[in-house]
Each structure stands twice: as structure tokens, then as C-alpha cells.
Motif scaffolding. Structure first.
Motif, PDB file in Angstrom:
ATOM      1  N   ILE A  16     -28.485  17.032 -28.125  1.00  0.00           N
ATOM      2  CA  ILE A  16     -27.410  18.162 -28.466  1.00  0.00           C
ATOM      3  C   ILE A  16     -26.528  17.721 -29.427  1.00  0.00           C
ATOM      4  N   PHE A  17     -26.044  18.468 -30.314  1.00  0.00           N
ATOM      5  CA  PHE A  17     -25.104  18.030 -31.151  1.00  0.00           C
ATOM      6  C   PHE A  17     -23.557  18.329 -30.596  1.00  0.00           C
ATOM      7  N   ASN A  18     -23.434  19.405 -30.059  1.00  0.00           N
ATOM      8  CA  ASN A  18     -22.332  19.889 -29.252  1.00  0.00           C
ATOM      9  C   ASN A  18     -22.867  20.953 -28.266  1.00  0.00           C
ATOM     10  N   SER A  19     -21.880  21.205 -27.347  1.00  0.00           N
ATOM     11  CA  SER A  19     -22.291  21.923 -26.327  1.00  0.00           C
ATOM     12  C   SER A  19     -20.914  22.459 -25.574  1.00  0.00           C
ATOM     13  N   ALA A  20     -21.212  23.668 -25.012  1.00  0.00           N
ATOM     14  CA  ALA A  20     -20.194  24.330 -24.033  1.00  0.00           C
ATOM     15  C   ALA A  20     -20.706  24.840 -22.972  1.00  0.00           C
ATOM     16  N   ILE A  21     -20.461  24.648 -21.534  1.00  0.00           N
ATOM     17  CA  ILE A  21     -20.875  25.037 -20.312  1.00  0.00           C
ATOM     18  C   ILE A  21     -19.410  25.762 -19.784  1.00  0.00           C
ATOM     19  N   TYR A  22     -19.824  26.810 -19.239  1.00  0.00           N
ATOM     20  CA  TYR A  22     -18.804  27.781 -18.593  1.00  0.00           C
ATOM     21  C   TYR A  22     -19.307  28.808 -18.012  1.00  0.00           C
ATOM     22  N   SER A  26     -18.458  39.176 -15.659  1.00  0.00           N
ATOM     23  CA  SER A  26     -18.821  40.568 -16.210  1.00  0.00           C
ATOM     24  C   SER A  26     -18.410  41.488 -15.116  1.00  0.00           C
ATOM     25  N   SER A  27     -18.634  42.758 -15.227  1.00  0.00           N
ATOM     26  CA  SER A  27     -18.405  43.715 -14.226  1.00  0.00           C
ATOM     27  C   SER A  27     -19.496  43.594 -13.145  1.00  0.00           C
ATOM     28  N   ILE A  28     -20.509  43.021 -13.814  1.00  0.00           N
ATOM     29  CA  ILE A  28     -21.860  42.926 -12.707  1.00  0.00           C
ATOM     30  C   ILE A  28     -21.726  41.722 -11.833  1.00  0.00           C
ATOM     31  N   GLY A  29     -20.858  40.594 -12.354  1.00  0.00           N
ATOM     32  CA  GLY A  29     -21.018  39.140 -11.373  1.00  0.00           C
ATOM     33  C   GLY A  29     -20.649  38.306 -12.484  1.00  0.00           C
ATOM     34  N   PHE A  30     -21.188  36.949 -12.191  1.00  0.00           N
ATOM     35  CA  PHE A  30     -21.078  35.836 -12.760  1.00  0.00           C
ATOM     36  C   PHE A  30     -22.354  35.298 -13.412  1.00  0.00           C
ATOM     37  N   THR A  31     -22.279  34.763 -14.427  1.00  0.00           N
ATOM     38  CA  THR A  31     -23.349  33.970 -14.972  1.00  0.00           C
ATOM     39  C   THR A  31     -22.887  32.657 -15.460  1.00  0.00           C
ATOM     40  N   LEU A  32     -23.879  31.524 -15.131  1.00  0.00           N
ATOM     41  CA  LEU A  32     -23.560  30.278 -15.814  1.00  0.00           C
ATOM     42  C   LEU A  32     -24.119  30.333 -17.190  1.00  0.00           C
ATOM     43  N   LEU A  82     -28.377  29.395 -23.109  1.00  0.00           N
ATOM     44  CA  LEU A  82     -28.953  29.390 -21.896  1.00  0.00           C
ATOM     45  C   LEU A  82     -28.285  29.836 -20.720  1.00  0.00           C
ATOM     46  N   PHE A  83     -28.619  30.877 -19.912  1.00  0.00           N
ATOM     47  CA  PHE A  83     -27.893  31.350 -18.623  1.00  0.00           C
ATOM     48  C   PHE A  83     -28.785  31.801 -17.781  1.00  0.00           C
ATOM     49  N   CYS A  84     -27.955  31.731 -16.505  1.00  0.00           N
ATOM     50  CA  CYS A  84     -28.509  32.375 -15.178  1.00  0.00           C
ATOM     51  C   CYS A  84     -27.454  33.046 -14.477  1.00  0.00           C
ATOM     52  N   GLU A  85     -28.025  33.952 -13.731  1.00  0.00           N
ATOM     53  CA  GLU A  85     -27.016  34.715 -12.824  1.00  0.00           C
ATOM     54  C   GLU A  85     -26.665  33.907 -11.688  1.00  0.00           C
ATOM     55  N   LEU A  86     -25.510  34.010 -11.054  1.00  0.00           N
ATOM     56  CA  LEU A  86     -24.830  33.201  -9.908  1.00  0.00           C
ATOM     57  C   LEU A  86     -24.542  34.150  -8.797  1.00  0.00           C
ATOM     58  N   ALA A  87     -24.922  33.763  -7.703  1.00  0.00           N
ATOM     59  CA  ALA A  87     -24.621  34.424  -6.474  1.00  0.00           C
ATOM     60  C   ALA A  87     -23.298  33.856  -6.072  1.00  0.00           C
ATOM     61  N   ASP A  88     -22.984  32.473  -6.035  1.00  0.00           N
ATOM     62  CA  ASP A  88     -21.793  31.692  -5.627  1.00  0.00           C
ATOM     63  C   ASP A  88     -21.337  31.000  -6.673  1.00  0.00           C
ATOM     64  N   ILE A  89     -20.046  30.931  -7.154  1.00  0.00           N
ATOM     65  CA  ILE A  89     -19.643  29.957  -8.059  1.00  0.00           C
ATOM     66  C   ILE A  89     -18.953  28.790  -7.539  1.00  0.00           C
ATOM     67  N   LEU A  95     -15.331  24.240 -14.414  1.00  0.00           N
ATOM     68  CA  LEU A  95     -15.768  24.827 -15.371  1.00  0.00           C
ATOM     69  C   LEU A  95     -15.010  26.025 -15.877  1.00  0.00           C
ATOM     70  N   HIS A  96     -14.930  26.375 -17.017  1.00  0.00           N
ATOM     71  CA  HIS A  96     -14.241  27.380 -17.672  1.00  0.00           C
ATOM     72  C   HIS A  96     -14.565  28.702 -17.312  1.00  0.00           C
ATOM     73  N   ILE A  97     -13.904  29.610 -16.878  1.00  0.00           N
ATOM     74  CA  ILE A  97     -14.308  30.969 -16.838  1.00  0.00           C
ATOM     75  C   ILE A  97     -13.831  31.778 -17.911  1.00  0.00           C
ATOM     76  N   VAL A  98     -15.010  32.638 -18.598  1.00  0.00           N
ATOM     77  CA  VAL A  98     -14.679  33.528 -19.556  1.00  0.00           C
ATOM     78  C   VAL A  98     -14.953  35.001 -19.159  1.00  0.00           C
ATOM     79  N   THR A  99     -14.054  35.830 -19.417  1.00  0.00           N
ATOM     80  CA  THR A  99     -14.204  37.328 -19.075  1.00  0.00           C
ATOM     81  C   THR A  99     -14.572  37.956 -20.227  1.00  0.00           C
ATOM     82  N   GLU A 100     -15.163  39.230 -20.172  1.00  0.00           N
ATOM     83  CA  GLU A 100     -15.497  39.903 -21.283  1.00  0.00           C
ATOM     84  C   GLU A 100     -14.361  40.394 -22.090  1.00  0.00           C
TER      85      GLU A 100
END
Length: 166
Positions: A16-22, A26-32, A82-89, A95-100
Motif C-alpha cells: 500500500i502506498f497510502n491509506s485512510a481508515i475511518y 450515514s442515515s442507515i448506520g455506520f460502515t468501516l 473496502l467497506f463493511c457495515e458495523l453493528a457496534d462501533i 478512528l475518524h468518523i466521517v458523515t455524509e
């Protein structure tokens, strides 16, 4: 913000040359979300996949193992989202939280060029040429091994490319 140390896709460590994980809210929940700049070879390898088994080692020592969906982001540098839905954060502290509606969004392309990426892993593409040549040259070409021709053309093209771009 927590950084990514290593990423494995289906058990294989990728460069990996660079990355961001956050976390994306959204209105339906959280994704990693994991955005990574990778080589063109890596993008080509995973572009037809829908989900992958991902292992992420964070710089703080934590490990994340998940089945994640994959999106190829077109445009600039070769990258995967890459992303997946989360039930519990709860387990993703730091991790930084980004909103819509956020103005901030990670720019992982900054400071990286395609030339730098290709120095690490150069994609190889097959090409077909149609040429009109004298028969003796055609016969000579047909008598050569494909590997030798590939090496000869690569050398010829690089030599001429360097002359014309200097």
C-alpha cells in the motif's frame, strides 16, 4: 487518527502506498471504510471481486479481520475502497468518523505519483501490432521465440523513449 500498518487480502500481504481508515456515518448506520492506494496490478487482480477477506493491522497494534465489499475508485491513482457495515462501533476507538455532510474527507492521493507506483510494480499488458514488412523480416520474426521478441521490443522502445523524452 489511527494509521494502517499492513493489509492482507485473502491472506496475501499487499503493498500500500497510502491509506485512510475511518468510520462513515450515514442515515442507515455506520460502515468501516478503508481507502488504499495500490498498484495497477493489484486493482486488476481484485476488480471483479465483490467481497474479500481483509486483515488490517493498525499502527497502534490492533488487528481487524472482516469480510469487506470492494469498490474500484476510478479517476486518479489506482485505489481500492473496502467497506463493511458495523453493528457496534465501540471496538473502533480512535478512528475518524466521517458523515455524509462533512467537508473533510481523506485525500490519500496527495504526494504520490503513478510513476512512483510503477517503480514498485509495473503492469504488463499484451499488445498486438499489425506491420507491413519485407518477407525476409517476417520470416525472421516468426523464427524468434516470444520471450526474446518481448525483451528485444522492450529494450528498443525504452531506448527510443528515453532519447525522445530527454
Amino acid at each position: 487518527m489511527v494509521g494502517v500498518k499492513t493489509v492482507k487480502i485473502d491472506g496475501e500481504c499487499i503493498y500500500i502506498f497510502n491509506s485512510a481508515i475511518y468510520l462513515f456515518e450515514s442515515s442507515i448506520g455506520f460502515t468501516l471504510e478503508l481507502d488504499i492506494i495500490v498498484s495497477e496490478v493489484t486493482v486488476k487482480k481484485y476488480k471483479k471481486e465483490e467481497t474479500l477477506i481483509i486483515e488490517i493491522e493498525l499502527e497502534d497494534g490492533r488487528n481487524i479481520h472482516s469480510i469487506m465489499h470492494v469498490k474500484i475508485l476510478s479517476g486518479g491513482l489506482p485505489q481500492l475502497n473496502l467497506f463493511c457495515e458495523l453493528a457496534d462501533i465501540q471496538e473502533f476507538d480512535g478512528l475518524h468518523i466521517v458523515t455524509e455532510n462533512d467537508a473533510w474527507f481523506p485525500n490519500i492521493e496527495e504526494g504520490i505519483t503513478l510513476e512512483e507506483i510503477r517503480k514498485v510494480e509495473m503492469p504488463i499488458e499484451e499488445v498486438s501490432l499489425k506491420l507491413k514488412l519485407p518477407i525476409d523480416q517476417v520470416e525472421w520474426l516468426k523464427s524468434q521465440k516470444k520471450r526474446q521478441l518481448n525483451e528485444m521490443f522492450q529494450e528498443f522502445i525504452y531506448d527510443n523513449w528515453k532519447k525522445n523524452n530527454s
